[in-house]
Design an enzyme around this catalytic site. Sequence first.
Site, PDB file in Angstrom:
ATOM      1  N   ASP A   1       3.639   4.039  -4.948  1.00  0.00           N
ATOM      2  CA  ASP A   1       3.189   2.704  -5.334  1.00  0.00           C
ATOM      3  C   ASP A   1       2.900   1.914  -4.051  1.00  0.00           C
ATOM      4  O   ASP A   1       3.736   1.866  -3.135  1.00  0.00           O
ATOM      5  CB  ASP A   1       4.282   2.004  -6.148  1.00  0.00           C
ATOM      6  CG  ASP A   1       3.792   0.686  -6.743  1.00  0.00           C
ATOM      7  OD1 ASP A   1       3.535   0.663  -7.952  1.00  0.00           O
ATOM      8  OD2 ASP A   1       3.670  -0.297  -5.980  1.00  0.00           O
TER       9      ASP A   1
ATOM     10  N   ASN B   1      -4.871  -8.231  -2.851  1.00  0.00           N
ATOM     11  CA  ASN B   1      -5.975  -8.731  -3.677  1.00  0.00           C
ATOM     12  C   ASN B   1      -6.097 -10.248  -3.595  1.00  0.00           C
ATOM     13  O   ASN B   1      -7.203 -10.795  -3.462  1.00  0.00           O
ATOM     14  CB  ASN B   1      -5.774  -8.310  -5.135  1.00  0.00           C
ATOM     15  CG  ASN B   1      -6.230  -6.885  -5.406  1.00  0.00           C
ATOM     16  OD1 ASN B   1      -7.128  -6.377  -4.738  1.00  0.00           O
ATOM     17  ND2 ASN B   1      -5.603  -6.236  -6.369  1.00  0.00           N
TER      18      ASN B   1
ATOM     19  N   ASP C   1      -9.943  -2.727  -3.467  1.00  0.00           N
ATOM     20  CA  ASP C   1     -10.576  -1.466  -3.872  1.00  0.00           C
ATOM     21  C   ASP C   1     -10.631  -0.478  -2.714  1.00  0.00           C
ATOM     22  O   ASP C   1     -10.429   0.736  -2.895  1.00  0.00           O
ATOM     23  CB  ASP C   1     -11.984  -1.730  -4.400  1.00  0.00           C
ATOM     24  CG  ASP C   1     -11.982  -2.430  -5.750  1.00  0.00           C
ATOM     25  OD1 ASP C   1     -10.909  -2.510  -6.374  1.00  0.00           O
ATOM     26  OD2 ASP C   1     -13.059  -2.898  -6.174  1.00  0.00           O
TER      27      ASP C   1
ATOM     28  N   GLU D   1      -1.978   0.241  -8.830  1.00  0.00           N
ATOM     29  CA  GLU D   1      -1.640   0.777  -7.516  1.00  0.00           C
ATOM     30  C   GLU D   1      -0.656   1.940  -7.612  1.00  0.00           C
ATOM     31  O   GLU D   1      -0.020   2.319  -6.628  1.00  0.00           O
ATOM     32  CB  GLU D   1      -1.036  -0.328  -6.636  1.00  0.00           C
ATOM     33  CG  GLU D   1       0.297  -0.864  -7.083  1.00  0.00           C
ATOM     34  CD  GLU D   1       0.205  -2.040  -8.048  1.00  0.00           C
ATOM     35  OE1 GLU D   1       1.118  -2.877  -8.055  1.00  0.00           O
ATOM     36  OE2 GLU D   1      -0.789  -2.102  -8.800  1.00  0.00           O
TER      37      GLU D   1
END
Length: 401
Positions: free
Chosen positions: A259, A267, A276, A302
Amino acid sequence: MGGAISLLAVNFIIAQIFTVAFLTIAVKSRQRPAALWCAAGFVVASLSAVCEAIVPFSSTPRLFAIGAFASVLGGLCLLRFGLGRFYEVPVRWTVLCACFLAGVALDVAIYDLPRGTWQHAIPYQMPFFLIQAWTASVVIRSGRRSFFDRVLFGLLALSAAYYLVKIYAAVAAGSGATAQDYVSSPFALISQALGAMLIVGAGLAMLGVMVKDIVDDAQARSEIDLLSGLYNRRGFMDRVIPLLHARDTQTPGTLILADLDRFKLVNDTYGHLAGDEVIRRFARVLMDVMPNRAVAGRLGGEEFAVFLPCTELSEARVVAHGMRAAIMSQQIAGLPEAARVTASFGVTAAGSGEALDPVMQRADKALYAAKANGRNRVECGETPGTVVNPSVPQWVGRPQS
């Protein structure tokens, strides 16, 4: 003569049907050029029926008789080119054109020899035999062995043998004293009837391999995560579950769950385009570090997973540390030069014959511990023998971080 003309018409119509079918395949297939070349092959080959139907009524039969020969040979050469593209066994245009021109030149040279004789039948049929045998070899050389590939090879090999049989049939049944007599000869009926069956069989087999390619491609796309290029959750689980039961061993494999740390902050701070790129880069790290036999997937957001078949927990832990170090060393476009992305990992071994759900649950628990202990860590889960209630039916996800 009427029967042979009718069969010529049937063969012409069949060829046009297959032309339309291959054009339709070209719209949907990633092998569009191959399908278009096959369509062109059927169009060109169908002109043979037109030429043969004109020969008995023409004042220049030589022209249309040679045209019929050239049409069939040209169509077969185009099919060789198209199937070569499809099976990735290409042929150079110069070689194919040389074969075509040599065949037509041979037909011109033997045109005035007595028909229905070995001297005429053998050199007339050999170019067709050779191109069909060459095309059949494409399937074998490609290494593909699906049902439709085997059927196609068989029909192409049968078509090649058919041209050898036609040598004997032309002599035994008689193919007419001249090209104009051919359509009314017994040989014409045999040739056109068998030709129609082989056209249908080979055409259907070619369509079969191309349709299967479309279906396989669509299935693969449905199991691939477009952003990362890894398997999505369904694709990952469909491939890992058989691996857990494929070998009678105490170490069927090891699962790594990963993770990205504080991904939401990436973000929110740098934008989704940067996020991305982080996903793509991490997926590349997983692919670069994991062994060739491993399976990697993006489970969502993620969250990532890697399954290492027949791998001990200690080995998998080393692999996970390699992944952790590799992502830390990446400078990612869209992030400040000094910024570094980290990830946390949970690793656990699968027990022999164990279902995937409890394995993922243990790995998820280890990953949660890595997050709780400061992130950017690798934690190992409990061994299968010490798992409490391993029959939990569903994987319980952890809170997002």
